[in-house]
Design a protein around this motif. Sequence first.
Motif, PDB file in Angstrom:
ATOM      1  N   PRO A 108     -36.088   6.682   9.447  1.00 21.20           N
ATOM      2  CA  PRO A 108     -35.114   7.550  10.120  1.00 21.20           C
ATOM      3  C   PRO A 108     -33.975   7.964   9.204  1.00 21.20           C
ATOM      4  O   PRO A 108     -33.504   7.168   8.383  1.00 21.20           O
ATOM      5  CB  PRO A 108     -34.613   6.686  11.284  1.00 21.20           C
ATOM      6  CG  PRO A 108     -34.888   5.278  10.867  1.00 21.20           C
ATOM      7  CD  PRO A 108     -36.142   5.336  10.054  1.00 21.20           C
ATOM      8  N   THR A 109     -33.541   9.196   9.358  1.00 21.66           N
ATOM      9  CA  THR A 109     -32.448   9.714   8.534  1.00 21.66           C
ATOM     10  C   THR A 109     -31.081   9.372   9.114  1.00 21.66           C
ATOM     11  O   THR A 109     -30.107   9.250   8.374  1.00 21.66           O
ATOM     12  CB  THR A 109     -32.565  11.239   8.392  1.00 21.66           C
ATOM     13  OG1 THR A 109     -32.607  11.838   9.698  1.00 21.66           O
ATOM     14  CG2 THR A 109     -33.822  11.611   7.634  1.00 21.66           C
ATOM     15  N   LEU A 110     -30.980   9.226  10.438  1.00 18.80           N
ATOM     16  CA  LEU A 110     -29.724   8.877  11.091  1.00 18.80           C
ATOM     17  C   LEU A 110     -29.666   7.377  11.364  1.00 18.80           C
ATOM     18  O   LEU A 110     -30.700   6.706  11.357  1.00 18.80           O
ATOM     19  CB  LEU A 110     -29.581   9.650  12.405  1.00 18.80           C
ATOM     20  CG  LEU A 110     -29.398  11.162  12.289  1.00 18.80           C
ATOM     21  CD1 LEU A 110     -29.346  11.802  13.670  1.00 18.80           C
ATOM     22  CD2 LEU A 110     -28.142  11.499  11.505  1.00 18.80           C
ATOM     23  N   PRO A 111     -28.484   6.830  11.592  1.00 17.79           N
ATOM     24  CA  PRO A 111     -28.384   5.395  11.904  1.00 17.79           C
ATOM     25  C   PRO A 111     -29.195   5.029  13.136  1.00 17.79           C
ATOM     26  O   PRO A 111     -29.322   5.809  14.079  1.00 17.79           O
ATOM     27  CB  PRO A 111     -26.883   5.202  12.154  1.00 17.79           C
ATOM     28  CG  PRO A 111     -26.221   6.305  11.398  1.00 17.79           C
ATOM     29  CD  PRO A 111     -27.151   7.467  11.483  1.00 17.79           C
ATOM     30  N   VAL A 112     -29.736   3.818  13.121  1.00 19.07           N
ATOM     31  CA  VAL A 112     -30.512   3.297  14.242  1.00 19.07           C
ATOM     32  C   VAL A 112     -29.601   2.389  15.061  1.00 19.07           C
ATOM     33  O   VAL A 112     -28.889   1.550  14.507  1.00 19.07           O
ATOM     34  CB  VAL A 112     -31.736   2.512  13.731  1.00 19.07           C
ATOM     35  CG1 VAL A 112     -32.488   1.884  14.886  1.00 19.07           C
ATOM     36  CG2 VAL A 112     -32.641   3.422  12.930  1.00 19.07           C
ATOM     37  N   SER A 113     -29.611   2.554  16.382  1.00 21.06           N
ATOM     38  CA  SER A 113     -28.758   1.719  17.223  1.00 21.06           C
ATOM     39  C   SER A 113     -29.302   0.299  17.278  1.00 21.06           C
ATOM     40  O   SER A 113     -30.513   0.069  17.314  1.00 21.06           O
ATOM     41  CB  SER A 113     -28.656   2.301  18.634  1.00 21.06           C
ATOM     42  OG  SER A 113     -29.943   2.445  19.209  1.00 21.06           O
ATOM     43  N   GLU A 114     -28.397  -0.656  17.266  1.00 22.73           N
ATOM     44  CA  GLU A 114     -28.776  -2.061  17.306  1.00 22.73           C
ATOM     45  C   GLU A 114     -29.532  -2.362  18.597  1.00 22.73           C
ATOM     46  O   GLU A 114     -29.130  -1.964  19.681  1.00 22.73           O
ATOM     47  CB  GLU A 114     -27.529  -2.933  17.212  1.00 22.73           C
ATOM     48  CG  GLU A 114     -27.799  -4.358  16.823  1.00 22.73           C
ATOM     49  CD  GLU A 114     -26.535  -5.094  16.449  1.00 22.73           C
ATOM     50  OE1 GLU A 114     -26.638  -6.204  15.902  1.00 22.73           O
ATOM     51  OE2 GLU A 114     -25.437  -4.560  16.709  1.00 22.73           O
ATOM     52  N   GLY A 115     -30.674  -3.032  18.465  1.00 30.46           N
ATOM     53  CA  GLY A 115     -31.507  -3.344  19.617  1.00 30.46           C
ATOM     54  C   GLY A 115     -32.626  -2.357  19.857  1.00 30.46           C
ATOM     55  O   GLY A 115     -33.507  -2.600  20.686  1.00 30.46           O
ATOM     56  N   ALA A 116     -32.624  -1.227  19.125  1.00 28.66           N
ATOM     57  CA  ALA A 116     -33.661  -0.210  19.307  1.00 28.66           C
ATOM     58  C   ALA A 116     -34.937  -0.604  18.567  1.00 28.66           C
ATOM     59  O   ALA A 116     -34.920  -1.385  17.609  1.00 28.66           O
ATOM     60  CB  ALA A 116     -33.170   1.142  18.815  1.00 28.66           C
ATOM     61  N   ALA A 117     -36.059  -0.058  19.014  1.00 26.68           N
ATOM     62  CA  ALA A 117     -37.345  -0.265  18.341  1.00 26.68           C
ATOM     63  C   ALA A 117     -37.534   0.800  17.261  1.00 26.68           C
ATOM     64  O   ALA A 117     -37.274   1.982  17.498  1.00 26.68           O
ATOM     65  CB  ALA A 117     -38.487  -0.203  19.347  1.00 26.68           C
ATOM     66  N   VAL A 118     -37.963   0.389  16.099  1.00 25.02           N
ATOM     67  CA  VAL A 118     -38.136   1.296  14.957  1.00 25.02           C
ATOM     68  C   VAL A 118     -39.516   1.083  14.355  1.00 25.02           C
ATOM     69  O   VAL A 118     -39.974  -0.052  14.200  1.00 25.02           O
ATOM     70  CB  VAL A 118     -37.064   1.057  13.875  1.00 25.02           C
ATOM     71  CG1 VAL A 118     -37.179   2.109  12.776  1.00 25.02           C
ATOM     72  CG2 VAL A 118     -35.676   1.067  14.472  1.00 25.02           C
ATOM     73  N   GLN A 151     -39.202  -4.545  16.366  1.00 21.52           N
ATOM     74  CA  GLN A 151     -39.102  -4.490  17.827  1.00 21.52           C
ATOM     75  C   GLN A 151     -37.674  -4.293  18.301  1.00 21.52           C
ATOM     76  O   GLN A 151     -37.414  -3.527  19.234  1.00 21.52           O
ATOM     77  CB  GLN A 151     -39.684  -5.773  18.438  1.00 21.52           C
ATOM     78  CG  GLN A 151     -41.160  -5.983  18.148  1.00 21.52           C
ATOM     79  CD  GLN A 151     -42.040  -4.968  18.865  1.00 21.52           C
ATOM     80  OE1 GLN A 151     -41.593  -4.214  19.723  1.00 21.52           O
ATOM     81  NE2 GLN A 151     -43.318  -4.936  18.490  1.00 21.52           N
ATOM     82  N   SER A 152     -36.729  -4.967  17.680  1.00 19.10           N
ATOM     83  CA  SER A 152     -35.320  -4.877  18.082  1.00 19.10           C
ATOM     84  C   SER A 152     -34.457  -4.926  16.829  1.00 19.10           C
ATOM     85  O   SER A 152     -34.256  -5.993  16.240  1.00 19.10           O
ATOM     86  CB  SER A 152     -34.961  -6.028  19.030  1.00 19.10           C
ATOM     87  OG  SER A 152     -33.616  -5.950  19.434  1.00 19.10           O
ATOM     88  N   ALA A 153     -33.983  -3.782  16.411  1.00 16.61           N
ATOM     89  CA  ALA A 153     -33.248  -3.684  15.146  1.00 16.61           C
ATOM     90  C   ALA A 153     -31.921  -4.432  15.223  1.00 16.61           C
ATOM     91  O   ALA A 153     -31.235  -4.412  16.242  1.00 16.61           O
ATOM     92  CB  ALA A 153     -33.011  -2.221  14.797  1.00 16.61           C
ATOM     93  N   SER A 154     -31.571  -5.090  14.129  1.00 20.49           N
ATOM     94  CA  SER A 154     -30.290  -5.777  14.006  1.00 20.49           C
ATOM     95  C   SER A 154     -29.705  -5.474  12.626  1.00 20.49           C
ATOM     96  O   SER A 154     -30.367  -4.876  11.775  1.00 20.49           O
ATOM     97  CB  SER A 154     -30.460  -7.287  14.197  1.00 20.49           C
ATOM     98  OG  SER A 154     -31.272  -7.826  13.162  1.00 20.49           O
ATOM     99  N   LYS A 155     -28.476  -5.911  12.404  1.00 19.35           N
ATOM    100  CA  LYS A 155     -27.832  -5.646  11.118  1.00 19.35           C
ATOM    101  C   LYS A 155     -28.602  -6.262   9.959  1.00 19.35           C
ATOM    102  O   LYS A 155     -28.549  -5.756   8.839  1.00 19.35           O
ATOM    103  CB  LYS A 155     -26.397  -6.180  11.134  1.00 19.35           C
ATOM    104  CG  LYS A 155     -25.457  -5.434  12.067  1.00 19.35           C
ATOM    105  CD  LYS A 155     -25.263  -3.987  11.646  1.00 19.35           C
ATOM    106  CE  LYS A 155     -24.432  -3.869  10.401  1.00 19.35           C
ATOM    107  NZ  LYS A 155     -24.134  -2.436  10.053  1.00 19.35           N
ATOM    108  N   SER A 156     -29.329  -7.342  10.222  1.00 16.92           N
ATOM    109  CA  SER A 156     -30.101  -7.976   9.161  1.00 16.92           C
ATOM    110  C   SER A 156     -31.277  -7.113   8.707  1.00 16.92           C
ATOM    111  O   SER A 156     -31.839  -7.334   7.632  1.00 16.92           O
ATOM    112  CB  SER A 156     -30.614  -9.353   9.620  1.00 16.92           C
ATOM    113  OG  SER A 156     -31.482  -9.212  10.738  1.00 16.92           O
ATOM    114  N   ASP A 157     -31.664  -6.129   9.545  1.00 16.85           N
ATOM    115  CA  ASP A 157     -32.768  -5.234   9.187  1.00 16.85           C
ATOM    116  C   ASP A 157     -32.298  -4.073   8.306  1.00 16.85           C
ATOM    117  O   ASP A 157     -33.113  -3.299   7.809  1.00 16.85           O
ATOM    118  CB  ASP A 157     -33.437  -4.678  10.444  1.00 16.85           C
ATOM    119  CG  ASP A 157     -34.139  -5.753  11.250  1.00 16.85           C
ATOM    120  OD1 ASP A 157     -34.874  -6.556  10.649  1.00 16.85           O
ATOM    121  OD2 ASP A 157     -33.947  -5.795  12.478  1.00 16.85           O
ATOM    122  N   GLU A 158     -31.008  -3.940   8.159  1.00 14.45           N
ATOM    123  CA  GLU A 158     -30.472  -2.859   7.327  1.00 14.45           C
ATOM    124  C   GLU A 158     -30.778  -3.128   5.863  1.00 14.45           C
ATOM    125  O   GLU A 158     -30.680  -4.263   5.385  1.00 14.45           O
ATOM    126  CB  GLU A 158     -28.962  -2.755   7.540  1.00 14.45           C
ATOM    127  CG  GLU A 158     -28.309  -1.531   6.951  1.00 14.45           C
ATOM    128  CD  GLU A 158     -26.863  -1.407   7.388  1.00 14.45           C
ATOM    129  OE1 GLU A 158     -26.593  -0.731   8.407  1.00 14.45           O
ATOM    130  OE2 GLU A 158     -26.002  -1.998   6.719  1.00 14.45           O
TER     131      GLU A 158
END
Length: 258
Positions: A108-118, A151-158
């Motif tokens: 994704p080019t835009l920020p992903v919201s925390e908790g979203a599936a990517v 499944q659930s994005a968090s800051k650690s996935d950045e």
Amino acid sequence: MLVTPFCLILTCLQVSPDRSQFFRYDSISLSCEHQLNSTGWKVKRKTPEGGIRPCSTGWGQASSGSSCLIKNTYPTDTGVYWCESDMGERSNSINITITDRPVILESPTLPVSEGAAVTLRCKAATNPSKYNFFKDGRSISSNSSGELIIQSASKSDEGLYSCSVVGLGESLESWMVVSGDRKHLQVELTPLPSPSASGSPSASGSPPVLRVLSHLVVGTPYLVSTILLGLIYRDRRRAAQRVMDQRGSQDVIMENVV
């Protein structure tokens, strides 16, 4: 791509397909998405060879006032893209890369919201049997589907992500940003109330808050300068009047003496 990207500013540049890496000859659609009104916004870019240019000036086709289409991309289209208004306001900027590599990563080019599936996808010029995914230079997954699902994005996935295919090579790295909870972090700006009798806000008749603030910031020094000049002019007139009064009183004294 299964993802919930969002933008924290009033105007965002949207890229379709939603990724920052493209093969040569791919098509890219760019559009300026404004929360109130996209009129007056244009897509611009800065490339090493072409410098800063708006859409339709040697690159892209403006399908509407705030959209641009690149039908066949080339490595020379690699650069920074953004939206800009007639008043010089700018949106977020996105780095787009056109590569001749046989492997690219869809992220994704835009920020992903925390908790979203990517879902990140590895795309290759052929159909390989195995894909490898990396984060910050370390191997994190290998599979045959070519997909890396969070499944659930968090800051650690950045971080920096890439993928590779045996015999073809590795893609370029792409940075994925994870922002906090959307309902707490998303900035929603509304227009100022319209002076109409109904009192209801009007998107077309009232400027956005940011635009009003920018006008105040720009106009305040001129207002202060004007006030200071007025005060200086007033003081000089008062001083000149006192001098004239003193001269008049001296002439009266001289006449009495004579």
